[in-house]
Design an enzyme around this catalytic site. Structure first.
Site, mmCIF file in Angstrom:
data_model
loop_
_atom_site.group_PDB
_atom_site.id
_atom_site.type_symbol
_atom_site.label_atom_id
_atom_site.label_comp_id
_atom_site.label_asym_id
_atom_site.label_seq_id
_atom_site.Cartn_x
_atom_site.Cartn_y
_atom_site.Cartn_z
ATOM 1 N N ARG A 27 0.824 -1.218 0.000
ATOM 2 C CA ARG A 27 0.000 0.000 0.000
ATOM 3 C C ARG A 27 0.850 1.257 0.000
ATOM 4 O O ARG A 27 0.354 2.365 -0.142
ATOM 5 C CB ARG A 27 -0.915 -0.001 1.225
ATOM 6 C CG ARG A 27 -1.915 -1.126 1.260
ATOM 7 C CD ARG A 27 -2.522 -1.293 2.652
ATOM 8 N NE ARG A 27 -3.439 -0.220 2.986
ATOM 9 C CZ ARG A 27 -4.737 -0.233 2.710
ATOM 10 N NH1 ARG A 27 -5.248 -1.258 2.055
ATOM 11 N NH2 ARG A 27 -5.536 0.760 3.047
ATOM 12 N N TRP A 74 0.923 6.636 4.899
ATOM 13 C CA TRP A 74 1.161 7.247 3.585
ATOM 14 C C TRP A 74 0.745 8.697 3.783
ATOM 15 O O TRP A 74 -0.458 8.989 3.915
ATOM 16 C CB TRP A 74 0.298 6.548 2.521
ATOM 17 C CG TRP A 74 0.241 7.240 1.203
ATOM 18 C CD1 TRP A 74 -0.672 8.184 0.816
ATOM 19 C CD2 TRP A 74 1.114 7.089 0.074
ATOM 20 N NE1 TRP A 74 -0.413 8.613 -0.463
ATOM 21 C CE2 TRP A 74 0.669 7.955 -0.943
ATOM 22 C CE3 TRP A 74 2.227 6.299 -0.170
ATOM 23 C CZ2 TRP A 74 1.298 8.057 -2.182
ATOM 24 C CZ3 TRP A 74 2.853 6.396 -1.406
ATOM 25 C CH2 TRP A 74 2.396 7.270 -2.390
ATOM 26 N N ASN A 98 -6.656 5.723 9.235
ATOM 27 C CA ASN A 98 -6.510 5.759 7.783
ATOM 28 C C ASN A 98 -7.668 6.585 7.269
ATOM 29 O O ASN A 98 -8.808 6.375 7.669
ATOM 30 C CB ASN A 98 -6.574 4.329 7.216
ATOM 31 C CG ASN A 98 -6.295 4.308 5.714
ATOM 32 O OD1 ASN A 98 -5.889 5.331 5.155
ATOM 33 N ND2 ASN A 98 -6.493 3.179 5.093
ATOM 34 N N GLY A 99 -7.386 7.579 6.404
ATOM 35 C CA GLY A 99 -8.467 8.408 5.863
ATOM 36 C C GLY A 99 -8.112 9.876 5.976
ATOM 37 O O GLY A 99 -6.976 10.231 6.263
ATOM 38 N N GLU A 482 -3.953 10.179 -24.116
ATOM 39 C CA GLU A 482 -3.824 9.310 -22.938
ATOM 40 C C GLU A 482 -4.268 7.885 -23.264
ATOM 41 O O GLU A 482 -3.622 6.916 -22.863
ATOM 42 C CB GLU A 482 -4.632 9.885 -21.775
ATOM 43 C CG GLU A 482 -4.690 9.034 -20.525
ATOM 44 C CD GLU A 482 -3.319 8.749 -19.889
ATOM 45 O OE1 GLU A 482 -2.310 9.351 -20.310
ATOM 46 O OE2 GLU A 482 -3.272 7.895 -18.997
ATOM 47 N N LYS A 486 -1.868 4.648 -22.892
ATOM 48 C CA LYS A 486 -2.248 3.484 -22.076
ATOM 49 C C LYS A 486 -2.131 2.211 -22.899
ATOM 50 O O LYS A 486 -1.570 1.218 -22.472
ATOM 51 C CB LYS A 486 -3.689 3.645 -21.563
ATOM 52 C CG LYS A 486 -3.874 4.674 -20.483
ATOM 53 C CD LYS A 486 -3.546 4.197 -19.105
ATOM 54 C CE LYS A 486 -2.224 4.548 -18.537
ATOM 55 N NZ LYS A 486 -1.686 5.847 -18.594
ATOM 56 N N GLU A 489 1.618 1.332 -23.930
ATOM 57 C CA GLU A 489 2.605 1.017 -22.883
ATOM 58 C C GLU A 489 2.314 -0.307 -22.178
ATOM 59 O O GLU A 489 3.210 -0.877 -21.557
ATOM 60 C CB GLU A 489 2.713 2.146 -21.860
ATOM 61 C CG GLU A 489 1.524 2.366 -20.986
ATOM 62 C CD GLU A 489 1.806 3.452 -19.931
ATOM 63 O OE1 GLU A 489 2.957 3.628 -19.520
ATOM 64 O OE2 GLU A 489 0.846 4.122 -19.533
ATOM 65 N N HIS A 505 -5.515 16.079 -42.637
ATOM 66 C CA HIS A 505 -4.139 16.564 -42.909
ATOM 67 C C HIS A 505 -3.133 15.422 -42.875
ATOM 68 O O HIS A 505 -1.965 15.624 -42.555
ATOM 69 C CB HIS A 505 -3.780 17.654 -41.884
ATOM 70 C CG HIS A 505 -4.724 18.793 -41.903
ATOM 71 N ND1 HIS A 505 -4.672 19.803 -42.837
ATOM 72 C CD2 HIS A 505 -5.825 19.045 -41.153
ATOM 73 C CE1 HIS A 505 -5.669 20.659 -42.644
ATOM 74 N NE2 HIS A 505 -6.391 20.218 -41.618
ATOM 75 N N LYS A 604 8.304 2.794 -13.048
ATOM 76 C CA LYS A 604 7.191 3.589 -12.509
ATOM 77 C C LYS A 604 7.597 5.052 -12.383
ATOM 78 O O LYS A 604 6.788 5.943 -12.562
ATOM 79 C CB LYS A 604 6.757 3.044 -11.145
ATOM 80 C CG LYS A 604 5.555 3.747 -10.527
ATOM 81 C CD LYS A 604 4.313 3.683 -11.411
ATOM 82 C CE LYS A 604 3.182 4.518 -10.892
ATOM 83 N NZ LYS A 604 2.088 4.670 -11.867
HETATM 84 C C1 AGP Z 1 2.006 6.785 -17.434
HETATM 85 O O1 AGP Z 1 1.143 5.662 -17.600
HETATM 86 C C2 AGP Z 1 3.466 6.409 -17.535
HETATM 87 N N1 AGP Z 1 3.778 5.419 -16.589
HETATM 88 C C3 AGP Z 1 4.408 7.604 -17.578
HETATM 89 O O2 AGP Z 1 4.106 8.315 -18.755
HETATM 90 C C4 AGP Z 1 4.322 8.619 -16.404
HETATM 91 O O3 AGP Z 1 3.104 9.334 -16.472
HETATM 92 C C5 AGP Z 1 5.481 9.616 -16.585
HETATM 93 O O4 AGP Z 1 6.691 8.911 -16.478
HETATM 94 C C6 AGP Z 1 5.458 10.748 -15.546
HETATM 95 O O5 AGP Z 1 5.629 10.204 -14.265
HETATM 96 P P1 AGP Z 1 5.339 11.178 -13.017
HETATM 97 O O6 AGP Z 1 3.911 11.563 -13.079
HETATM 98 O O7 AGP Z 1 5.668 10.341 -11.800
HETATM 99 O O8 AGP Z 1 6.236 12.368 -13.136
#
Ligand code: AGP
Length: 609
Positions: A27, A74, A98-99, A482, A486, A489, A505, A604
C-alpha cells in the site's frame, strides 16, 4: 493509503502486528509505528521510513503486551516524520487512523482553545484528543469513542486503545476499509485482508458507521449510536498475493476501481461552500500573488503531461490567464521566458521525475513561482516547489498511471477554481456551481466503471489490430493521447492520439478496415464536428469505437462499438471519458498476455534523463 493492524488475544501483540504491517507494504508508506499495552502501560514506538527502522527500535526497546495497534503511514497531511507517524496519543488514548478528516482544522482550533496541545501536523491527532476529552467527561471508553466520531466529518478507519481500560480495543469505519479477523480466543482488525490471512480466514467486513469493541473473550459490533448489529462472517479463500490486489487480477485494475474513492479523497476538505471558494492547504501563494500572475507554464511528462493539457483548458477558461504547456524534457532546454509574475505548475505522480524536477529548477532559477501537483508527500518535486497541491490517490503500484491521472485532473480543476476566485474571474456562485459538478463525479465514475464488461468484449473484438488511432477535439484531445499511451505502454500495440480536426491533414490515409479508430465524441461544443470526422472514417471502411454521452443514440448502428459515459459538465467530461481508455487498454493487454503491472522496458518513476 495507510495500513492499520490491531490485535487482542493471548499472544504477544508486537510480532503479529509487525508481520501484518509487512503484508500491507504494497500500500506504500513513509513511516510506521506501534503501541502495545502491558497491563495499562503503553509501549509506543514509531519510526520514519521503512518497517525495518521500526523493527530496529523494537529490538532495542521491546513493546510487550498481548493487545496493540500498529500503522504504516502514507502521508496526506504533514510530511513523513517520526512526530507525524502513528499511533498518536492524547492522555490515556492511543489512535491509528486511515483516511482524511475534513473538519480537522475546526476541531483542532476548538480543542486547542480548551487547552489541548498538539505535537504533530496530522489530522489524525485530533481524534486522540477528541476521544480523550470525551473520556474525561464520561469515564466510558466505548461511549467516548462514539461521541468523538460523531463529531468527525470525512473518511476514517480507526483503531483505538485506552490505557485505563486495557482489556478493550475499539475500531470504527467510515469511508476507509476495516476488516475484523476472528481467531481462536483472539481477534484481529486491519485495513486489508492480507494482514490477517496467516492467522485466520474468518473475517467480517465493517460497513460505514459501524464500530467494533474487542475484549480478550468476545467482540460486539454496534452503530455509532450504540445499537447492536449482527454481521455475517465470510471465509476468505484468496491466496496472500491475490489478497494484496484486493481480489483483483492486477494492481492496475484495482487502481482503476479505486478512482471513485481517490477522487473523493482529493476533493475532501478543500471546498469552502459558504465562501464559494477553494482551500488548498499547501498552495504557498496568497490570493494577491495569484491575482498578479501574468502567465502560467505547465510542465510534466507522459500521462502527467496529458493531465496538464486538460489543465490548460481549466485554467484559461476559469482564470482567464494565458497558459503555456511543455513536455518537461523540452522546457528545460528552450531557455523559456519566466518572470517573477510567472507561475510554473509541475505535475508529477511520483514527484521524482528527473526532467520535471530539472524544469522546476529552471523555472525557479529564472525567478518564477512554482506549484507542483504531486501524489507523494515530501517527494523531491513537492519539497522544492513553493507550494503543492497533493493528489490523495494513495500509492499507485501499476506502472500505467490511472487513478493518479484522474486525481491530477481534479487537483488541476481545484487550482483553476482557486485561481479564478483569486483573480476575480469567477464569482462565489459560479464556483459553487462548478463544485456541485465536482461532487457528483465519484458516483458518475462508479457508473462509468459499470462499462467494464462491454469494454472487455470490445477488447476481444479488436485485440489483434496492429495499430490504433485515437481522436478527440478540445479537452478530449488529451484523452485521445492518454488512451493511445495506455494502450501502447501495456499491450505493446502501436497507437497514436490525434486532434480529430487533423484527420484530413494526413492520418486519414491510414484508414482501412484493419485500423480501429477510437473517437471521443461526448456531447460538447465540438460534438457535430467530431461526428463529421467519425463519418469520414466510417465512409472509408474504418472501424470506429465511439465514446459518447449516455443519451447519444444517433451513433448506434453507424459505429463498430458505442461506449456511453454518464453526463457531466464539458470541463469535467475528460475525467469520465478516461475510464473507457483505461479499461480498453487493460483488457487488450490481459488478452495479449503482457505483464500489465510491470510492462517491459518501463519504470514507474523515470528518475534519470
Ligand atoms: C504513465 O502511464 C506512464 N507510466 C508515464 O508516462 C508517467 O506518467 C510519466 O513517467 C510521468 O511520471 P510522473 O507523473 O511520476 O512524473
Amino acid at each position: 493509503m495507510c495500513g492499520i493492524v490491531g490485535y487482542i488475544g493471548s499472544q504477544e501483540a508486537s510480532p503479529i502486528i509487525i508481520d501484518g504491517l509487512r503484508r500491507l507494504e504494497y500500500r506504500g508508506y513513509d513511516s510506521a509505528g506501534i503501541c502495545t499495552l502491558n497491563g495499562g502501560e503503553p509501549q509506543l514506538r514509531r519510526a520514519e521510513g521503512k518497517l525495518v527502522n521500526l523493527e530496529n527500535i523494537l529490538r532495542e526497546n521491546r513493546a510487550t503486551g498481548n493487545r496493540g495497534i500498529g500503522h504504516t503511514r502514507w502521508a496526506t497531511h504533514g510530511r513523513p516524520s517520526e512526530i507525524n507517524a502513528h499511533p498518536h496519543k492524547a492522555g490515556n488514548i492511543v489512535v491509528v487512523h486511515n483516511g482524511i478528516i475534513e473538519n480537522y482544522l475546526k476541531l483542532k482550533n476548538r480543542l486547542q482553545q480548551s487547552g489541548h496541545n498538539f505535537s504533530s501536523e496530522t489530522d489524525t491527532e485530533i481524534i486522540a484528543h477528541l476521544v480523550e476529552e470525551h473520556y474525561r467527561q464520561t469515564g466510558d471508553f466505548e461511549k467516548a469513542v462514539r461521541l468523538a466520531l460523531t463529531e468527525v466529518e470525512g473518511a476514517y478507519g480507526v483503531a483505538i486503545l485506552c490505557t485505563d481500560e486495557p482489556d478493550k480495543l475499539i475500531a470504527a469505519k467510515q469511508g476507509s476499509p476495516l476488516v475484523v479477523g476472528q481467531g481462536d480466543g483472539e481477534f484481529f482488525v486491519a485495513s486489508d485482508i492480507p494482514a490477517m490471512l496467516s492467522h485466520t480466514r474468518e473475517m467480517i467486513f465493517l460497513d460505514d458507521g459501524e464500530l467494533v469493541v474487542f475484549s480478550p473473550e468476545k467482540m460486539w459490533i454496534t452503530d455509532l449510536s450504540g445499537q447492536p448489529l449482527v454481521k455475517q462472517s465470510k471465509t476468505i479463500t484468496w491466496s496472500p498475493l491475490m489478497a494484496e490486489k484486493g481480489g483483483y487480477k492486477h494492481f492496475m485494475l484495482k487502481e482503476i476501481y479505486e478512482q471513485p474513492r481517490t477522487l473523493a479523497d482529493t476533493i475532501a476538505g478543500r471546498l469552502q461552500g459558504e465562501e464559494g471558494d477553494i482551500y488548498l492547504e499547501d498552495l504557498g501563494l496568497s490570493d494577491k500573488q495569484l491575482a498578479d500572475l501574468d502567465k502560467i507554464n505547465i510542465i510534466a511528462c507522459g500521462t502527467s503531461w496529458h493531465a496538464g493539457l486538460v489543465g490548460k483548458f481549466f485554467i484559461e477558461k476559469l482564470a482567464r490567464v494565458s497558459v503555456e504547456i511543455d513536455i518537461a524534457s523540452e522546457f528545460r532546454y528552450r531557455d523559456p521566458i519566466v518572470t517573477d509574475k510567472s507561475l510554473t505548475v509541475l505535475i508529477s505522480q511520483s514527484g521524482e521525475t528527473a526532467d520535471t524536477l530539472a524544469g522546476l529548477r529552471e523555472a525557479k532559477g529564472k525567478g518564477g513561482k512554482t506549484v507542483s501537483v504531486c501524489n507523494v508527500v515530501d517527494s523531491s518535486i513537492a519539497r522544492e516547489s513553493d507550494g503543492v497541491v497533493y493528489t490523495h490517490a494513495g500509492p499507485e503500484i501499476g506502472v500505467a498511471s490511472t487513478k493518479a491521472f484522474t486525481t491530477q485532473l481534479v487537483a488541476l480543476y481545484l487550482l483553476a477554481l482557486k485561481l479564478g476566485r483569486a483573480r476575480g474571474t469567477l464569482t462565489a456562485d459560479d464556483c459553487r456551481e462548478q463544485v456541485e459538478a465536482l461532487l457528483a463525479l465519484p458516483r458518475q465514475l462508479e457508473e462509468a466503471l459499470e462499462l467494464n464488461e462491454q469494454i472487455e468484449q470490445i477488447a476481444r473484438d479488436f485485440m489483434n489490430a496492429r495499430d490504433f488511432l485515437y481522436m478527440g477535439r478540445g479537452n478530449q484531445y488529451p484523452i485521445a493521447l492518454e488512451g493511445a499511451l495506455k494502450l501502447k505502454e501495456i499491450s505493446y500495440i502501436h497507437a497514436e492520439g490525434y486532434p480529430a480536426g487533423e484527420m484530413k491533414h494526413g492520418p486519414i490515409a491510414l484508414i482501412d478496415e484493419n485500423l480501429p479508430v477510437v473517437v471521443l465524441v461526448p456531447r460538447n461544443a465540438t460534438y457535430d464536428k467530431v461526428v463529421s470526422n467519425l463519418e469520414e472514417v466510417c465512409a472509408r471502411g474504418g472501424k470506429v469505437i465511439a465514446v459518447a454521452s449516455s443519451d447519444e443514440d444517433e451513433l448506434q448502428g453507424k459505429v463498430a462499438a458505442l461506449i456511453q459515459v454518464p453526463d457531466t459538465t464539458e470541463d469535467l467530461l475528460p475525467i469520465l471519458t478516461s475510464i473507457p481508455m483505461q479499461l480498453l487498454a487493460y483488457h487488450i493487454a490481459v488478452l495479449k498476455g503482457t505483464d500489465v503491472d510491470q510492462p517491459r522496458n518501463l519504470a514507474k518513476s523515470v528518475t534519470v534523463e
